[in-house]
Design a protein around this motif. Structure first.
Motif, PDB file in Angstrom:
ATOM      1  N   ASN A   6     -51.721  18.026  -1.679  1.00 31.14           N
ATOM      2  CA  ASN A   6     -50.692  18.091  -0.862  1.00 31.14           C
ATOM      3  C   ASN A   6     -49.608  17.328  -1.533  1.00 31.14           C
ATOM      4  N   THR A  13     -40.113   7.603  -0.012  1.00 27.20           N
ATOM      5  CA  THR A  13     -39.136   7.073   1.063  1.00 27.20           C
ATOM      6  C   THR A  13     -39.619   5.499   1.388  1.00 27.20           C
ATOM      7  N   ALA A  14     -40.962   5.516   1.649  1.00 28.89           N
ATOM      8  CA  ALA A  14     -41.429   4.138   2.037  1.00 28.89           C
ATOM      9  C   ALA A  14     -41.301   3.231   1.361  1.00 28.89           C
ATOM     10  N   PHE A  27     -49.233  -5.809   2.003  1.00 29.46           N
ATOM     11  CA  PHE A  27     -49.509  -5.116   3.116  1.00 29.46           C
ATOM     12  C   PHE A  27     -48.913  -3.751   3.197  1.00 29.46           C
ATOM     13  N   GLN A  28     -47.557  -3.749   2.941  1.00 28.93           N
ATOM     14  CA  GLN A  28     -46.731  -2.445   2.967  1.00 28.93           C
ATOM     15  C   GLN A  28     -47.304  -1.605   1.791  1.00 28.93           C
ATOM     16  N   LEU A  56     -43.121  11.366   1.323  1.00 29.50           N
ATOM     17  CA  LEU A  56     -43.047  10.512   2.332  1.00 29.50           C
ATOM     18  C   LEU A  56     -42.959   8.896   1.759  1.00 29.50           C
ATOM     19  N   ILE A  57     -43.906   8.691   0.789  1.00 25.11           N
ATOM     20  CA  ILE A  57     -44.104   7.410   0.298  1.00 25.11           C
ATOM     21  C   ILE A  57     -43.032   7.039  -0.727  1.00 25.11           C
ATOM     22  N   PRO A  77     -47.111  13.821   0.980  1.00 21.42           N
ATOM     23  CA  PRO A  77     -47.335  12.241   1.136  1.00 21.42           C
ATOM     24  C   PRO A  77     -46.487  11.591  -0.002  1.00 21.42           C
ATOM     25  N   LEU A  82     -52.746   4.533   1.966  1.00 14.86           N
ATOM     26  CA  LEU A  82     -53.553   5.230   3.194  1.00 14.86           C
ATOM     27  C   LEU A  82     -52.841   6.860   3.240  1.00 14.86           C
ATOM     28  N   TYR A  83     -51.402   6.858   2.850  1.00 14.56           N
ATOM     29  CA  TYR A  83     -50.745   8.228   3.074  1.00 14.56           C
ATOM     30  C   TYR A  83     -51.374   9.089   1.805  1.00 14.56           C
ATOM     31  N   VAL A  92     -50.356   0.728   2.724  1.00 12.50           N
ATOM     32  CA  VAL A  92     -50.081   1.951   3.448  1.00 12.50           C
ATOM     33  C   VAL A  92     -49.605   2.969   2.596  1.00 12.50           C
ATOM     34  N   VAL A  98     -37.863   1.687   1.123  1.00 12.58           N
ATOM     35  CA  VAL A  98     -37.640   1.010   2.358  1.00 12.58           C
ATOM     36  C   VAL A  98     -38.525  -0.419   2.018  1.00 12.58           C
ATOM     37  N   PRO A 122     -55.537  10.542   1.007  1.00 13.59           N
ATOM     38  CA  PRO A 122     -56.164  11.684   1.483  1.00 13.59           C
ATOM     39  C   PRO A 122     -55.486  13.119   0.969  1.00 13.59           C
TER      40      PRO A 122
END
Lengths: 493, 117
Positions: B71, B80-81, B40-41, B77-78, B74, B47-48, B44, B84, B51
């Motif tokens: 870009n 970091t995700a 599930f994670q 950001l990811i 993302p 998803l980031y 995401v 996590v 695009p």
């Protein structure tokens, strides 16, 4: 130098202190570091509060990088209120922790307990202070992961199950939030909350905005334990160590409520937008269900901590009830109840911790006669219990009065009646504990129990005093809440 | 079919998301639940990142030879995700180990039965 970097220090102090505590092997030194860091964090939020009251919104650029490229910390009347509540409650609980943690946690794990306490505090403060949407997710996960560990440190093996359950639900909630943020980012190309608040209204009636809204609503509702997404809460609070229960009950769900207010009112465009969505109706029904169902379930609990946990779900229902009405008076009631419920519930869990410390029991039936053995503990418990009922002269009355007035302003007298009726259900479960504690003869472990030591009684006593103080003199708490409510209604940043 | 193809990255994301959530809800085994949570994670992350990709775009290199680039935000950001996500999975598995020590089982219904009503 220090004054200009206050927003960064707010998060950095507990974060660095957590790293220090992790390197220690004795609980005593770790406690001292945690105490110092926590009071320093409280001083920082007081200074920020004074700054916001004097000069208005404070904006801080992390590392000197200009927003929106850099990460901005933005402090206004809404989040400084939450910062003050969180740091104050944590700072009052920590002196209590020394005795309670020494009794409840294995000596080799005590320094880890303080590490997790500080990490959780840093995460909660980070979520509140940051002006960057992705930062919110990262800090939210810092606070959540450390709170899972805090809960799992409980002595009962069911604490492990509670922590696991919370981990599953909490991660789903956080992932929903990050999906919502991701959709908003794809639409607007920015993660800065202020930028988002200016760009989202221009998108108009966009399906992706609505789906982002839906993901955020469900994710945040999971985190704030809105009925029926509250299933993780009772087990987590019931079996966690006393200090962790008090800390999480007083602060964690409050920060999630702040997130809800921030996203739905400030970012999506104030009360006007909120009223257009189906949210007010859904929230009204779910809040009322939370207030009544959770209160009735609380009546039938035989574990005192579980009873208080269900009562938390009900009290959160009052906060979301105010949000669903979305008028200035109602929002002021909700915001002030963030403080009021934090004081009451943290205090109640602290007094339960005193009972656990001396008598070692939490089943309500085994508490017979505890009022005679531990008169001060039970007196404090009773005052806070009456405050939850909403007896005039206590903080609980102020919040319920404002909710009632807000409902009356809308002409919804049935809602006023329901709020009064819900207090009667609260009376049943609070009254049951009082009856057992005062009107039965002591027996079993309770008969040998003595009054709790001052180190445990004083923090609880401070919370009792604060609940009466803010119940009589509302100039500090309510004025702050009214300013915050006005900002929320306007959707101003 | 031609309508679906341009957005096939989103379809992959949505399918992974639902598969992951289904596993979390429907499985009673605590490790399998965590595997579902990890899937599930992971959806995401897609998803980031998807695009942010521009067809024919390169990495963001400051040079006159490259004008179109994807870009990079993302990815950061990811990253970091992902950290996590790993922390969550590790903590979840550690809890399951402790549950197994305390209860002798990692099946949800057996564990709840062990504690009684």
């Amino acid at each position: 130098m220090i004054a200009s970097n206050l927003p960064a220090l707010q998060v950095a102090i507990p974060l660095i202190a957590a790293a220090l505590c992790a390197m220690l092997r004795t609980g005593e030194t770790a406690w001292k570091i945690a105490l110092f860091a926590n009071w320093a964090a409280f001083a920082v939020s007081l200074a920020l509060g004074i700054e916001v009251a004097q000069y208005g919104t404070v904006s801080y650029m992390m590392g000197g990088w200009e927003a929106p490229l850099g990460i901005e910390y933005r402090v206004d009347a809404i989040n400084v209120f939450v910062l003050l509540v969180v740091t104050a409650i944590a700072a009052i609980i920590l002196p209590y922790a020394r005795t309670s943690v020494a009794a409840e946690i294995d000596p080799t794990r005590q320094s880890w307990f303080y590490t997790m306490y500080l990490l959780c505090l840093a995460g909660l403060l980070g979520v509140t202070i940051t002006g960057d949407a992705f930062n919110i997710f990262v800090f939210l996960e810092i606070s959540s992961l450390s709170s899972y560990v805090l809960i799992a440190m409980g002595r009962d093996r069911r604490a492990l199950l509670g922590a696991y359950q919370y981990l599953i639900m909490g991660t789903i909630g956080a992932t929903f939030i990050v999906i919502g943020i991701g959709l908003l980012w794809t639409l607007t190309g920015t993660l800065n909350l202020y930028d988002l608040s200016t760009r989202i209204p221009d998108l108009g009636d966009n399906a992706a905005v609505l789906s982002a809204l839906a993901f955020l609503a469900v994710g945040i509702s999971l985190k704030l334990a809105l009925f029926p997404l509250h299933a993780w809460l009772p087990n987590a609070y019931a079996y966690a160590p006393s200090v962790a229960s008090a800390f999480l009950a007083g602060t964690a769900t409050k920060v999630a409520i702040y997130l809800f207010l921030r996203f739905f009112f400030t970012i999506f465009g104030g009360e006007a937008f909120f009223e257009e969505t189906p949210m007010p109706g859904i929230f009204l029904v779910l809040s009322l269900a939370a207030v009544f169902v959770a209160s009735v379930v609380a009546v039938f609990q035989d574990n005192l901590k579980r009873m208080l946990a269900y009562s938390s779900v009900a009290q959160i229902g009052y906060i979301t009830l105010g949000i669903s009405l979305a008028t200035e008076t109602a929002l002021a009631g909700s915001v002030v109840h963030i403080l009021n419920h934090g004081l009451m519930k943290a205090g109640l869990f602290l007094f339960v911790g005193c009972i656990v410390f001396r008598a070692g029991v939490v089943r309500i039936n085994e508490l017979a006669g505890i009022g005679r053995q531990m008169p001060l503990t039970m007196a404090g418990f009773t005052v806070l219990g009456l405050s939850m009922l909403g007896v005039p002269g206590t903080v609980g009355f102020i919040s319920k009065w404002y909710l009632g007035v807000a409902a009356a302003e809308l002409g919804w007298w049935w809602l006023v009646a329901l709020i009064v009726l819900s207090s009667l259900v609260t009376l049943v479960y609070v009254g049951r504990v009082i009856e057992v504690a005062y009107f039965r003869a002591p027996s079993g472990p309770v008969a040998q129990a003595r009054e709790a030591p001052p180190s445990l009684l004083i923090p609880g006593g401070i919370l009792v005093a604060a609940s009466i103080w803010f119940g009589i003199d509302t100039s500090l708490s309510l004025d702050g809440a009214l300013v915050a409510a006005r900002l929320l209604v306007e959707g101003a940043f | 079919m031609t309508d679906l193809l341009p957005h096939f990255n989103h379809w992959v994301t949505v399918i992974l998301m639902v598969v992951g959530l289904y596993a979390v809800v429907a499985r009673g085994n605590m490790v399998k639940k965590l595997v579902g949570l990890a899937i599930f994670q992971t959806s995401v992350y897609l998803l980031y990142i998807s695009p942010g990709k521009i067809l024919g775009g390169t990495a963001p290199i400051l040079s006159e030879a490259y004008t179109v680039y994807s870009n990079p935000l993302p990815h950061v950001l990811i990253l970091t995700a992902i950290v996590v996500g790993i922390a969550t999975l590790a903590l979840g598995l550690a809890l399951v180990v402790r549950i197994n020590e305390a209860y002798g089982s990692i099946e949800e219904d057996e564990v709840h039965e062990a504690d009684g009503p």
